[in-house]
Design a protein around this motif. Structure first.
Motif, short mmCIF file in Angstrom:
data_model
loop_
_atom_site.label_atom_id
_atom_site.label_comp_id
_atom_site.label_asym_id
_atom_site.label_seq_id
_atom_site.Cartn_x
_atom_site.Cartn_y
_atom_site.Cartn_z
N GLY A 120 -2.31 45.41 82.67
CA GLY A 120 -1.43 46.30 81.94
C GLY A 120 -0.90 45.55 80.73
O GLY A 120 -0.06 44.66 80.87
N ILE A 173 2.51 50.58 78.00
CA ILE A 173 1.53 49.75 78.69
C ILE A 173 0.16 50.42 78.63
O ILE A 173 0.03 51.60 78.95
N GLN A 186 -3.55 50.31 80.14
CA GLN A 186 -4.32 49.79 81.26
C GLN A 186 -5.75 49.45 80.82
O GLN A 186 -6.38 50.20 80.06
#
Length: 375
Positions: A75, A42, A44
């Motif tokens: 995300g 993920i 950000q």
């Protein structure tokens, strides 16, 4: 056999416009597709936007202008099965192994929440290394496309600190060039506000990466900050990178003369095969744009670093995104190889970096160091 007639320049430009329209219509429109399952990685992205709210979850903001700044955090799931620079979009059932998906999203209520999230994102970094990268997108970019591109670049450039996207209200349409240009001016004061917010945070430094028309917005904002002597922001600016900047050469010379390049260095990444900027030049009455790299010597005399990526193959039809989509360039930037050679280079030096392309060994990038360190 009859002699072939050469089409006039205006007719050829209309033909190119038509080609761009057809190819753009064939693409998949980006959306922020939600996904609640397991993902590999993920990335950000913090967002500050002056777009008016859109029509739902997939497109939370559109192309209309707002007087307010909205804040959010995303995300974005980065699929492991991809080449650097590539953004794959879901067509049917979302597949996190191949496609960019939205694993997390959060809307902040106000500036305080945004700054708190920013502080949390730099908290684990050592003092002196808390750098924030601010990405400003260009012309004809939708909100989802801007978020996904910010996530892709943060991942592929291996940005060490948080990535903040400033998304100004681009209409996301090829026919709305003038609207987008006006939108950058409408958004200028709000962008300065966002830079001030970041300067008030726990971040040590700010690097701005601006693409295309976003470079015009960035330079106008930087010129304003210098004019009002806003040292809270200026002292935090570690550098400004203008990728394929869609700025009139004469306008840029006026803008850059207000900037202390000893303190805030400026680098231009451009290509002589950037067909999007050729179209922009045509619209502007054939006056050259900075990102076409036709004025390298002038830029060097002003004290600006120029990186020519004409030798790098671009993934797009327009040749306007090589800096973010060419795998070899991404490796060159993320590894720090080019940066180190520039740092240890001499004033006025030409630095060539080779790369293996389809046509053989060519100069993947050429860094033209400025002739002077001050303007």
């Amino acid at each position: 056999m009859g002699q072939m007639r050469v089409r006039s320049a205006p007719r050829m430009m209309h033909l190119v416009w038509g080609l761009v329209f057809v190819l753009a219509a064939c693409g998949v429109r980006p959306t922020l597709t939600p996904y609640a399952g397991d993902v590999a990685r993920i990335q950000q992205v913090l967002v500050a936007t002056t777009r008016a709210p859109g029509d739902g979850t997939l497109k939370p903001y559109g192309g209309k202008r707002s007087d307010d700044i909205d804040f959010a955090r995303y995300g974005i799931s980065i699929p492991p099965d991809r080449k650097p620079g590539e953004i794959r979009l879901p067509r049917r059932d979302p597949d996190p192994s191949r496609e960019f998906l939205t694993a997390e999203r959060e809307r902040f209520g106000d500036e305080a929440d945004f700054v708190a999230a920013l502080n949390a994102s730099v908290a684990d970094l050592p003092r002196g290394e808390r750098q924030v990268t601010v990405f400003v997108h260009g012309f004809n970019v939708s909100y989802p496309a801007a978020v996904l591109r910010a996530a892709q670049m943060a991942h592929d450039f291996e940005v060490p600190g948080p990535m903040v996207l400033f998304s100004w209200p681009s209409a996301g349409r090829l026919t709305h060039y003038v609207y987008d240009r006006d939108s950058t001016l409408v958004a200028r004061d709000r962008f300065i506000e966002v830079l001030r917010m970041i300067a008030r945070s726990d971040a040590d430094s700010i690097v701005v990466l601006a693409h295309s028309m976003g470079a015009f917005l960035t330079m106008e904002s930087l010129r304003t900050l210098e004019a009002v002597e806003d040292h809270q922001v200026i002292d935090r600016l570690a550098g400004v990178v203008l990728a394929e900047p869609d700025i009139d050469v004469d306008v840029f010379k006026m803008q850059v003369r207000r900037v202390d390049l000893d303190h805030t260095p400026i680098a231009i990444i451009g290509s002589q095969k950037d067909y999007a900027l050729r179209l922009s030049q045509f619209v502007a009455g054939q006056h050259p744009r900075v990102g076409e790299n036709e004025s390298i010597e002038e830029m060097r005399r002003l004290g600006v670093l120029v990186i020519d990526v004409t030798g790098a193959q671009d993934q797009s039809v327009t040749g306007h995104t090589a800096f973010a989509t060419n795998p070899q360039l991404l490796e060159l930037f993320s590894s720090g190889q080019l940066a180190q050679r520039i740092i240890h280079g001499n004033v006025g030096e030409d630095i060539l970096v080779g790369g293996l392309q389809a046509a053989g060994n060519v100069a993947l990038a050429i860094a033209y160091l400025p002739y002077q360190l001050t303007n």
